[in-house]
Design an enzyme around this catalytic site. Structure first.
Site, PDB file in Angstrom:
ATOM      1  N   LYS A  13       3.484 -18.437  24.806  1.00 23.33           N
ATOM      2  CA  LYS A  13       3.582 -19.148  23.518  1.00 23.33           C
ATOM      3  C   LYS A  13       2.542 -18.625  22.527  1.00 23.33           C
ATOM      4  O   LYS A  13       2.864 -18.301  21.391  1.00 23.33           O
ATOM      5  CB  LYS A  13       3.354 -20.670  23.705  1.00 23.33           C
ATOM      6  N   ARG A  88       4.029 -32.390  23.608  1.00 18.27           N
ATOM      7  CA  ARG A  88       4.067 -32.107  25.034  1.00 18.27           C
ATOM      8  C   ARG A  88       4.574 -33.292  25.838  1.00 18.27           C
ATOM      9  O   ARG A  88       4.681 -33.191  27.064  1.00 18.27           O
ATOM     10  CB  ARG A  88       2.647 -31.820  25.497  1.00 18.27           C
ATOM     11  N   ARG A 127      -4.867 -13.649  32.647  1.00 14.13           N
ATOM     12  CA  ARG A 127      -5.191 -13.697  31.215  1.00 14.13           C
ATOM     13  C   ARG A 127      -6.700 -13.585  30.999  1.00 14.13           C
ATOM     14  O   ARG A 127      -7.505 -14.128  31.744  1.00 14.13           O
ATOM     15  CB  ARG A 127      -4.700 -15.015  30.624  1.00 14.13           C
ATOM     16  N   ARG A 160     -10.237 -18.128  31.197  1.00 13.82           N
ATOM     17  CA  ARG A 160     -10.339 -19.551  30.861  1.00 13.82           C
ATOM     18  C   ARG A 160     -10.581 -20.365  32.125  1.00 13.82           C
ATOM     19  O   ARG A 160     -10.021 -20.047  33.165  1.00 13.82           O
ATOM     20  CB  ARG A 160      -9.016 -20.012  30.221  1.00 13.82           C
ATOM     21  N   ARG A 171      -1.057 -27.532  36.230  1.00 10.20           N
ATOM     22  CA  ARG A 171      -0.540 -27.565  34.847  1.00 10.20           C
ATOM     23  C   ARG A 171       0.975 -27.391  34.837  1.00 10.20           C
ATOM     24  O   ARG A 171       1.669 -27.993  34.017  1.00 10.20           O
ATOM     25  CB  ARG A 171      -1.212 -26.468  34.015  1.00 10.20           C
TER      26      ARG A 171
HETATM   27  P1  AP5 Z   1      -0.136 -16.741  26.485  1.00 15.60           P
HETATM   28  O1  AP5 Z   1       0.574 -16.272  25.262  1.00 15.60           O
HETATM   29  O2  AP5 Z   1      -1.598 -16.950  26.403  1.00 15.60           O
HETATM   30  O3  AP5 Z   1       0.622 -18.012  27.095  1.00 15.60           O
HETATM   31  P2  AP5 Z   1       0.711 -19.512  26.620  1.00 15.60           P
HETATM   32  O4  AP5 Z   1       2.109 -19.963  26.823  1.00 15.60           O
HETATM   33  O5  AP5 Z   1       0.115 -19.674  25.258  1.00 15.60           O
HETATM   34  O6  AP5 Z   1      -0.198 -20.159  27.735  1.00 15.60           O
HETATM   35  P3  AP5 Z   1      -1.270 -21.297  27.730  1.00 15.60           P
HETATM   36  O7  AP5 Z   1      -1.793 -21.334  29.129  1.00 15.60           O
HETATM   37  O8  AP5 Z   1      -2.280 -21.131  26.635  1.00 15.60           O
HETATM   38  O9  AP5 Z   1      -0.408 -22.535  27.470  1.00 15.60           O
HETATM   39  P4  AP5 Z   1      -0.747 -23.944  27.789  1.00 15.60           P
HETATM   40  O10 AP5 Z   1       0.367 -24.646  27.127  1.00 15.60           O
HETATM   41  O11 AP5 Z   1      -0.964 -24.293  29.205  1.00 15.60           O
HETATM   42  O12 AP5 Z   1      -2.223 -24.115  27.186  1.00 15.60           O
HETATM   43  P5  AP5 Z   1      -2.777 -24.783  25.873  1.00 15.60           P
HETATM   44  O13 AP5 Z   1      -3.863 -23.949  25.395  1.00 15.60           O
HETATM   45  O14 AP5 Z   1      -1.683 -25.185  24.950  1.00 15.60           O
HETATM   46  O15 AP5 Z   1       0.193 -15.683  27.645  1.00 15.60           O
HETATM   47  C1  AP5 Z   1      -0.354 -15.817  28.945  1.00 15.60           C
HETATM   48  C2  AP5 Z   1      -0.745 -14.437  29.492  1.00 15.60           C
HETATM   49  O16 AP5 Z   1       0.434 -13.654  29.682  1.00 15.60           O
HETATM   50  C3  AP5 Z   1      -1.627 -13.623  28.521  1.00 15.60           C
HETATM   51  O17 AP5 Z   1      -2.543 -12.895  29.285  1.00 15.60           O
HETATM   52  C4  AP5 Z   1      -0.644 -12.686  27.792  1.00 15.60           C
HETATM   53  O18 AP5 Z   1      -1.261 -11.481  27.403  1.00 15.60           O
HETATM   54  C5  AP5 Z   1       0.428 -12.467  28.863  1.00 15.60           C
HETATM   55  N1  AP5 Z   1       1.790 -12.371  28.325  1.00 15.60           N
HETATM   56  C6  AP5 Z   1       2.316 -13.084  27.300  1.00 15.60           C
HETATM   57  N2  AP5 Z   1       3.627 -12.763  27.131  1.00 15.60           N
HETATM   58  C7  AP5 Z   1       3.917 -11.838  28.097  1.00 15.60           C
HETATM   59  C8  AP5 Z   1       5.118 -11.141  28.457  1.00 15.60           C
HETATM   60  N3  AP5 Z   1       6.260 -11.329  27.786  1.00 15.60           N
HETATM   61  N4  AP5 Z   1       5.046 -10.269  29.485  1.00 15.60           N
HETATM   62  C9  AP5 Z   1       3.880 -10.073  30.192  1.00 15.60           C
HETATM   63  N5  AP5 Z   1       2.719 -10.710  29.888  1.00 15.60           N
HETATM   64  C10 AP5 Z   1       2.742 -11.596  28.858  1.00 15.60           C
HETATM   65  O19 AP5 Z   1      -3.347 -26.160  26.476  1.00 15.60           O
HETATM   66  C11 AP5 Z   1      -4.455 -26.171  27.348  1.00 15.60           C
HETATM   67  C12 AP5 Z   1      -4.759 -27.605  27.737  1.00 15.60           C
HETATM   68  O20 AP5 Z   1      -5.101 -28.373  26.548  1.00 15.60           O
HETATM   69  C13 AP5 Z   1      -3.620 -28.384  28.379  1.00 15.60           C
HETATM   70  O21 AP5 Z   1      -3.532 -28.138  29.769  1.00 15.60           O
HETATM   71  C14 AP5 Z   1      -4.023 -29.813  28.049  1.00 15.60           C
HETATM   72  O22 AP5 Z   1      -5.051 -30.270  28.893  1.00 15.60           O
HETATM   73  C15 AP5 Z   1      -4.594 -29.693  26.649  1.00 15.60           C
HETATM   74  N6  AP5 Z   1      -3.556 -29.884  25.613  1.00 15.60           N
HETATM   75  C16 AP5 Z   1      -3.142 -28.973  24.692  1.00 15.60           C
HETATM   76  N7  AP5 Z   1      -2.171 -29.482  23.933  1.00 15.60           N
HETATM   77  C17 AP5 Z   1      -1.959 -30.753  24.362  1.00 15.60           C
HETATM   78  C18 AP5 Z   1      -1.065 -31.775  23.986  1.00 15.60           C
HETATM   79  N8  AP5 Z   1      -0.165 -31.601  22.994  1.00 15.60           N
HETATM   80  N9  AP5 Z   1      -1.106 -32.937  24.673  1.00 15.60           N
HETATM   81  C19 AP5 Z   1      -2.000 -33.137  25.656  1.00 15.60           C
HETATM   82  N10 AP5 Z   1      -2.864 -32.208  26.082  1.00 15.60           N
HETATM   83  C20 AP5 Z   1      -2.846 -31.010  25.444  1.00 15.60           C
END
Ligand code: AP5
Length: 217
Positions: A13, A88, A127, A160, A171
């Site tokens: 994402k 979410r 990552r 991270r 997660r």
């Molecule tokens: P990346 O693009 O970083 O993936 P992502 O989907 O953004 O992953 P996240 O882990 O950041 O998502 P998340 O939803 O768990 O975390 P968030 O920060 O929102 O890609 C991942 C890796 O793969 C990278 O190394 C990239 O280079 C590689 N890659 C990407 N695309 C690729 C492809 N096509 N092929 C190969 N490699 C690829 O949330 C973190 C925490 O915050 C949550 O767990 C929660 O505790 C809290 N939080 C955030 N938002 C909320 C909410 N709305 N409600 C409650 N808690 C929340």
């Protein structure tokens, strides 16, 4: 353009959101990034969010909704925005509907990135993120030109805390239970566009521009 990008942890994402923000000139609003920034600055919000994030759990709805509500009224969101990682839960989605209704706005698309579980774990665990500018890399699929150093700002790259394998598995469980129901929620509203996130970064991008339009808006 008013967009949501959703999908399980590690689906890609954030990677695609950065490209969307650049091409379509919309602010990238990532709730995860907002929490990490607050944590880095040691604010009460950051310390509160850490309790949940490091266990792989969701931060409570009322905290997240308030943050997004405040962010969406900022001037740069008037012409559009891209929400990454929000909503979410169904409660967050209906709170977002209410906020947008009050602002007389509607979502245009919800991009749903679908990726298999084994791939999610490999992507999240491999990552690396920049401690200075937050740019994202992967040890195998998206390597920086110098090991451990950011191409953009020369900052140090780290893993991270919530990218340890056991936390990633938690997660994903939380995603399946609390976030996956949003697929039906947005599909019923005719907003959902399914994106095959299993493919390489450029091929995923091709699908997204196919949905959003090849021209900048
Ligand atoms: P990346 O693009 O970083 O993936 P992502 O989907 O953004 O992953 P996240 O882990 O950041 O998502 P998340 O939803 O768990 O975390 P968030 O920060 O929102 O890609 C991942 C890796 O793969 C990278 O190394 C990239 O280079 C590689 N890659 C990407 N695309 C690729 C492809 N096509 N092929 C190969 N490699 C690829 O949330 C973190 C925490 O915050 C949550 O767990 C929660 O505790 C809290 N939080 C955030 N938002 C909320 C909410 N709305 N409600 C409650 N808690 C929340």
């Amino acid at each position: 353009m008013r967009l949501v990008i959703m999908g399980p942890p590690g689906a890609g994402k954030g990677t695609q959101a950065a490209m969307i923000a650049e091409k379509y000139f919309v602010p990238h609003v990532s709730t995860g990034d907002i929490f990490r920034k607050n944590l880095k600055e040691g604010t009460p919000l950051g310390l509160k969010a850490k309790e949940y994030m490091n266990k792989g759990l969701l931060v409570p709805d009322e905290i997240v909704v308030e943050i997004v509500r405040d962010r969406l009224v900022e001037g740069d969101c008037k012409k559009g925005f891209l929400l990454d990682g929000f909503p979410r839960t169904v409660a967050q989605a209906s709170a977002l509907d209410e906020v947008l209704q009050k602002m007389d706005m509607k979502l245009d698309h919800v991009l749903n990135i679908d990726v298999r579980k084994e791939t999610l774990i490999e992507r999240a665990v491999g990552r690396r993120v920049c401690t200075v500018c937050g740019a994202t890399y992967h040890v195998k699929y998206n390597c920086p030109s110098r090991v451990g150093i950011c191409d953009v700002c020369d900052g140090k790259l780290i893993q991270r805390e919530d990218d340890r394998e056991e936390t990633v598995v938690k997660r994903i469980e939380v995603y399946l239970e609390q976030t996956q129901p949003l697929i039906k929620y947005y599909s019923d509203k005719g907003l959902l566009a399914d994106i095959d996130g299993q493919k390489e970064i450029e091929e995923v991008w091709e699908q997204i521009t196919g949905v959003l339009g090849r021209d900048n808006k």
